[in-house]
Design a protein around this motif. Sequence first.
Motif, PDB file in Angstrom:
ATOM      1  N   ASN A   1      57.468  66.521  78.453  1.00 57.69           N
ATOM      2  CA  ASN A   1      58.261  67.642  78.115  1.00 57.69           C
ATOM      3  C   ASN A   1      57.373  68.562  76.975  1.00 57.69           C
ATOM      4  OD1 ASN A   1      60.254  69.480  77.448  1.00 57.69           O
ATOM      5  ND2 ASN A   1      61.558  68.019  76.840  1.00 57.69           N
TER       6      ASN A   1
ATOM      7  N   GLN B   1      54.470  70.636  83.240  1.00 57.32           N
ATOM      8  CA  GLN B   1      55.564  71.454  83.050  1.00 57.32           C
ATOM      9  C   GLN B   1      55.085  72.675  82.861  1.00 57.32           C
ATOM     10  OE1 GLN B   1      58.613  70.139  80.283  1.00 57.32           O
ATOM     11  NE2 GLN B   1      59.348  68.283  81.623  1.00 57.32           N
TER      12      GLN B   1
ATOM     13  N   TRP C   1      58.422  71.597  87.391  1.00 57.43           N
ATOM     14  CA  TRP C   1      58.042  70.202  86.642  1.00 57.43           C
ATOM     15  C   TRP C   1      57.363  69.331  87.821  1.00 57.43           C
ATOM     16  CZ3 TRP C   1      62.109  66.081  85.956  1.00 57.43           C
ATOM     17  CH2 TRP C   1      61.362  64.731  85.494  1.00 57.43           C
TER      18      TRP C   1
END
Length: 786
Positions: A182, A323, A386
């Motif tokens: 993330n 991502q 992602w």
Amino acid sequence: MGTFVRRAVLALGALVVLAAVAGFAGVRASLPGRSGDLELPGLDAPVTIVFDPRARPFVRAGGVGDALFAQGFLHARERLFQMELIRRAGRGRLAEALGPGLLDTDRELWRSGVPQLAERIERNASRATRDRVGRYVAGVNAALERMAIRPPSLLMAGVPVRPWEPRDVYGVGAMTAFDSANNADNELLRLALAQALDDEAFTAFVPDEAGVPAFPYVIPPGSTLGLLSRRDALDAVRQPLLPSLSLGSNGWAVSGKRSHSGAALFAFDSHDALSLPNLLYEVHLFFGSEGQIRGFSVPGLPGVVNGFNGRIAWGFTNIGDSQDLYVETRDPADPTRFLGPDGFESARVERVEIPVRGRPEPERLEILHTRHGPLVSEDPPISMAWIGHRVEGLRIDPLFELNLARDRVEAFDALDRLAAPSANATYADVSGAIAVRTVGALPVRGRAEGLWPLPAHEPDVVWKGVLPARELPRSVDPESGFVAAANARVSPPGLGPLVSADNAPGYRMARIVDVLSSKPVHAPADMRALQGDWHNEQAARLLAVLLPELGAESMGPAERAAHHALERWLEDPISDPEQAAPLVFERFYVALARTLFAEHLGGPLFERLLRRNYVLNHALDGLLLDAATESPWWRGDRPARVREAFAAAVAGLRDEAGADPAGWNWGDHHRVTLRHELAKAVPLLGAWLDRGPFRWGGGHATVGRARYRYDRPEQVTGAATVRLVIEMTEPMQIWSIIPGGQSGHPADPHYGDQIADWLAGRHEAIPARFEDVSGRTLRLAPPEAG
């Protein structure tokens, strides 16, 4: 969170009454037993578990299936509350147990695709993995069936516990992959900065000369900040009941030619969010004639994530940007259509239902999927690509295969097929081989480096595929005699494939390389010392530039004393808790950030910047170290800004710590508290559930890391959740320590019995063989026939 807080407070009151009346009889009854004999359906053959003095379990089983059954049994008995949070997060069902206060978090998890990934991992699992997961789940449920009284944390939270299913395990795997991937918040922050600044000012926030975004963003800056606020639901610091599974870390290995014994040396320390119980549970599984799976496991996941098995050792350090965000353009005539290269395209509509405790009807959520991925924001419309959405064959099988690998060929074969999370894997084995290599599926980007959102409709922003494993960076048995990884950039821009442009500063990595290069041979004691090393390389580099600019002749007494302390400290900048200089430096650093950025960015955006340490570090340190280049941030007078910041830092310390700098020290301010998730949500519970605060040293940039966010100065929230050192002899010589203890039960003596050694930087020797362990013994056996 109000409903949950009221329920927890009432439960605490009930617990106090129970304690007064029954002398904590119920609490004692919920403690896990670690000796005796139990008959458990689901076992193929008897299993013996010996607990060492710290309650580390050493399991002897006939086969790997029974060993994993025993691991599931142990996880449920020792870490059930933790397991409940992790499995519910992985399946987007936190609100089902904890109420509407967790609904925003569930929504964001569904929008990000975490529960959907869990379902795909389950579909992709091989027969062997399904069998192993099934045996682990059977062990979890065997423990639940024999648990007459649930642990007090579950009782206080009022969390119902249902039997585990295999899909819960795959949810834990999906959550681990997501947390380690993330960087979306960094992208959004840079978007907000780009909207607020002109190109020249924004370049300070662009690492590695990546350029500035050319796309004329039309979404209002306030919308970007609003989206960042909504994503606080995925911030474990801001959302205390959301488990954090990101894999920071240091890892290195030294070849036999540079060790005293001639055997390779392996060292690994995982940097994660600090909590009680610790994120990781240490386990030692022995099965068959020679099989071993040993190391540090995530409760809810069979096997170990970082560990060893008698032949090899491995550890994962977080790296790799998998991502990207895209700014979408919605069709004014149809809100489900979005602009692509050839016109508007229809989005796929996904509908999910989220159960919410206390509500008769589930929350209904509609997720739109564009050509790039799901919308993580409706207004402004922003989609997320992602790798977890893209790799159809993503599975957890390779992690099991790594656990069982016997040499580098088998280990590398497993790592080649590990799609998520992306990481640097450090490796050593008993043959003397060492290696570091990047693993995981990473995108081949069309344009830019994944540092900020891109215009979704442009044809050259689409991912072009996945990097082949053979092209990812690696170093095997290098001439230097060592390998290392510490979350820093893997290779310079333009050299090899892009792993990530969004990385930790290189200070920890530089210190590790310096120490490993400083002497011809090393011993295990050197590895253990380096894991606790508090040399501050960031301070060494920045103060060498800053101190000459301060002009001590114009300072008052307190400023002169602080300046002198920094000058002396620069000779050997150890972030020792007994010294004043580390405190002065860290306050000076934050004051520099405030002096340069706060007024121009405005309060909300500046506070967001303080939450993203690496973004701030790259910007501020770049400005400080490049004294030759004019930047608008200095407003025409760099020395004046430096002196202004120093004066502000010293004035703040005088108000807070007294007028005489001789009485200041780092440890009085730099504290570590090990907190239970419930106490983070309900501070009233902290007196029983938390341990600390403790005075401590180190800092962001030290190898012995103490991580805090600049918006919460000196409140240490992350550090080594395990320290492991192995001399790769046969049998291995092993040392480890964790913060907290093995147990998740606050009344258990093993809830926090490793804290003192962990704080002091001490490791404990771990028996290499099952036969070498002595302690309380728990014997498990299948029921007798008939």
